[in-house]
Design an enzyme around this catalytic site. Structure first.
Site, PDB file in Angstrom:
ATOM      1  CD1 TRP A  84      -1.909  -2.267   1.728  1.00 56.95           C
ATOM      2  CD2 TRP A  84      -3.351  -0.825   0.809  1.00 56.95           C
ATOM      3  NE1 TRP A  84      -3.126  -2.911   1.596  1.00 56.95           N
ATOM      4  CE2 TRP A  84      -4.031  -2.052   1.037  1.00 56.95           C
ATOM      5  CE3 TRP A  84      -4.068   0.225   0.239  1.00 56.95           C
ATOM      6  CZ2 TRP A  84      -5.384  -2.243   0.720  1.00 56.95           C
ATOM      7  CZ3 TRP A  84      -5.412   0.041  -0.077  1.00 56.95           C
ATOM      8  CH2 TRP A  84      -6.044  -1.178   0.164  1.00 56.95           C
ATOM      9  CG  ASN A 114       6.683 -10.542   8.047  1.00 58.17           C
ATOM     10  OD1 ASN A 114       7.400 -11.372   7.514  1.00 58.17           O
ATOM     11  ND2 ASN A 114       5.657 -10.869   8.817  1.00 58.17           N
ATOM     12  CG  HIS A 559       7.044  -4.345  14.729  1.00 52.58           C
ATOM     13  ND1 HIS A 559       8.147  -4.616  15.511  1.00 52.58           N
ATOM     14  CD2 HIS A 559       7.197  -5.107  13.606  1.00 52.58           C
ATOM     15  CE1 HIS A 559       8.934  -5.490  14.900  1.00 52.58           C
ATOM     16  NE2 HIS A 559       8.380  -5.792  13.745  1.00 52.58           N
TER      17      HIS A 559
END
Ligand SMILES: Cc1cc2nc3c(=O)[nH]c(=O)nc-3n(C[C@H](O)[C@H](O)[C@H](O)COP(=O)(O)OP(=O)(O)OC[C@H]3O[C@@H](n4cnc5c(N)ncnc54)[C@H](O)[C@@H]3O)c2cc1C
Length: 623
Positions: A84, A114, A559
């Site tokens: 995004w 990730n 995070h």
């Protein structure tokens, strides 16, 4: 059922509708369609992204797909087909810099992007969700079975420390899971700096941790930390191939719509403000600009769009701070002032050092054509070697291990004063009480260090040079940021304002942890491999220098949590301990946004566990 159109999806009748097929969303999709309760549930999932079921090198190759593919631009992060690409508003306290927020826009969500570090926080951090924040039933013990359910753990086969005693693996094995969907393993390649920095922890007088997964993760783990990589194939293990595998895709009671953006949830007006709560009656979504509405009927709606998009969807649907909603002429369904507030993250300072001549690091992939070819071949044929590397040398440190008692006392006094001068919400007050107690206790990690046996983290690596990059991430910031809509256009990104280091305590922790990285690098035997600091250069010495460096380079380690907090209503929680949105009757949120107070570890394992537990709760409630 895999391939559906926007219009055929809208003609379905579901029992559960999941908005977002990311990390949490696919766990729910899998578990809810597998279960055989009184009746088999029909589940629909809507995600903006796609999934290449035959694999995708940009996602699957754990380390540096660009080097493996010999294509400098090959990356999922930053690529709009996968990411995004959110960016924060300019941060005035950080000299105007913005913070990048990559987020997965593919099935599997951010688990596809990730860095695959797989670890858990401390017992007391999860316990605080229950004891201090009003989430009855939430504790380390209650979430532990769900950590285990999500994973298929393979014990380490290589030692980080040569004299490590393999007998101690029993404790670690006892708290790790077998047979879960996410494949978890330890690197099979070990680089010298990883060993040396682990040993430096012992030199400093701190014991190596032989069971960081049992509720006490402090200091560096003897075995290192594990990573979500399939040891059999060398590929990333993430939510899409793990929870939405061929057998799950074949289920007739699961329909996944890809490439669709959910605009908002529509509520039955006659139920707004009712005792039973507002009832979600439709899901409005767009596919290639064309709008559809899926009638909700008697279904349960679950928002799993992640920390950045879940609050946006709620606000666009009328759940949020009434004042803000009125500004955008959005009819108020539930006045929930903490939607989009309470943003917490782990802030990161990165440093680079050159290594002494002859130290072998991952930089060999850049500098040594023979090694590169050998590793490329090894990975292509066996799924092993350097291209499977993930962060292994990482662990949290209590503040007192690197801040002296006098400075700590001064910082704490200043923190108390800062808080006394702030307007704090009841939720913040409860959180701040927890954090101050944990910080003072000196047993909970507040800063995590990471050792990367390679350059490029803080500066552009020079050809032929070999580096170690060290990072320090601040695990428990007191600063709270916000994510709110800035428009009623669902395709517009929300305003993300993390306000990093706005509270002097947070700056102090980050500065001290940056300095601590230098101490670690100078400690034997880490000092055997380290040559010179590069970034920041050796001339950065004083607190003022470090403050400037930290302010101009601080980043997010990706995070973000907390924007739809799970907490008691008295404290201003948005969702209940059963993850139901207060004031509604058929709406839940299940993703990283519900984490009310962050934990001292990378958070994916916690997100998987929350979703595993939520699936059990939903099944209990619907059956
Ligand atoms: C670059 C990066 C590195 C990270 N490294 C680590 C690490 O090493 N270890 C670790 O533990 N954690 C790490 N994390 C964090 C971890 O991956 C995330 O916290 C976790 O995956 C979040 O899961 P989620 O379910 O909350 O959201 P996501 O997995 O992001 O899922 C949200 C889903 O919702 C979809 N969606 C959103 N809005 C809409 C909409 N309007 N319509 C339709 N679909 C929508 C998205 O496309 C996405 O699939 C990292 C994250 C990133 C981005």
């Amino acid at each position: 059922q895999v391939s559906v159109s926007g219009s055929s999806f809208a003609s379905n009748k579901f029992d559960v509708i999941i908005i977002g097929g990311g990390t949490a969303g696919l766990v729910l999709a899998n578990r809810l369609t597998a279960a055989t309760g009184k009746k088999q549930l029909r589940v629909g999932v809507i995600d903006a992204g796609h999934f290449n079921t035959s694999g995708d090198p940009l996602i699957d190759i754990p380390y540096m797909p660009n080097i493996f593919l010999n294509d400098p631009t090959a990356s999922a992060i930053g690529n709009p087909a996968y990411d995004w690409n959110f960016v924060s508003v300019p941060q005035k306290q950080l000299n105007g810099q913005t913070i990048a927020y990559p987020r997965g826009r593919v099935l599997g969500g951010s688990s596809a992007l990730n860095f695959m570090a797989w670890h858990r926080g401390a017992r007391e951090e999860y316990d605080a969700w229950g004891t201090a924040l009003g989430n009855t039933g939430w504790s380390f013990n209650s979430i532990l079975p769900y950590f285990e359910r999500a994973e298929n753990w393979t014990a380490p086969t290589t030692k980080l420390v040569p004299d490590a005693d393999f007998g101690t693996l029993d404790d670690l094995a006892a708290v790790n899971g077998e047979g879960g969907p996410i494949q978890v393993r330890y690197n099979t390649v070990v680089f010298d700096p990883e060993t040396k920095f682990t040993q430096a922890c012992e030199t400093l007088g701190f014991p190596l941790n032989n069971n960081p997964d049992g509720g006490n993760p402090v200091y560096l783990p003897e075995w290192g930390i594990d990573g979500s990589v399939d040891i059999a194939t060398g590929r990333r293990s993430y939510a899409a191939p793990a929870y939405y595998n061929a057998a799950v895709r074949a289920r007739r009671n699961l329909v996944v719509l890809q490439g669709a953006i959910v605009n908002r949830i529509v509520f039955d007006k006659s139920t707004v403000g009712s005792k039973a709560g507002a009832k979600a009656s439709g899901i409005e979504y767009s596919v290639n600009g064309q709008r559809f509405t899926l009638p909700v009927g008697n279904a349960e709606v679950i928002v799993s769009a992640g920390t950045i998009k879940s609050p946006q969807i709620l606000e666009l649907s009328g759940i949020g701070n009434a004042t803000l909603l009125k500004e955008f002429k959005i009819p108020v369904v539930v006045n929930a002032p903490n939607v989009g507030e309470n943003l917490q993250d782990h802030t990161l300072t990165l440093t680079d050092f050159t290594t002494k001549t002859g130290v072998f690091t991952l930089d060999e992939l850049r500098n040594n054509q023979t090694y590169l070819e050998e590793q490329r071949n090894l990975y292509a044929t066996t799924g092993q070697g350097a291209f499977t590397w993930t962060v292994r040398t990482s662990g949290p440190w209590p503040l007192q291990t690197f801040i002296g008692p006098e400075e700590y006392a001064q910082m704490r006094a200043q923190l108390d004063q800062t808080i006394a001068n702030m307007t704090v919400t009841p939720l913040q007050k409860a959180q701040y009480d927890v954090l101050r107690t944990l910080a003072d206790g000196g047993k909970t990690g507040f800063v995590s260090t990471i050792v990367l046996p390679r350059g490029g983290a803080a500066s552009t690596p020079a050809d032929g040079e070999s580096y170690v990059s060290l990072g320090a991430f601040h695990l428990h910031e007191f600063t709270r940021g916000t994510i709110h809509i800035n428009s009623t256009d669902p395709s517009a990104a929300p305003l993300i304002d993390p306000r990093f280091l706005s509270i002097p305590w947070d700056l102090g922790v980050q500065v001290n942890s940056g300095k601590f990285l230098r101490t670690l690098a100078a400690t034997s035997p880490a000092s055997d491999v380290i040559d010179q600091p590069v970034t920041p250069p050796a001339s950065v010495q004083s607190d003022a220098d470090w403050t400037d460096f930290v302010r101009s380079t601080v980043d997010s380690i990706s995070h973000p949590i907390g924007t739809v907090p799970m907490a008691s209503q008295k404290l201003g929680g948005v969702v209940s301990p059963r993850l139901q949105v207060y004031g509604t009757r058929n709406l839940r949120v299940v993703d990283a946004s519900v984490i009310p107070l962050t934990v001292g570890a990378s958070i994916q394992q916690t997100v998987y566990a929350i979703a595993e537990r939520a699936a059990d709760m939903i099944l209990q409630d619907l059956n």
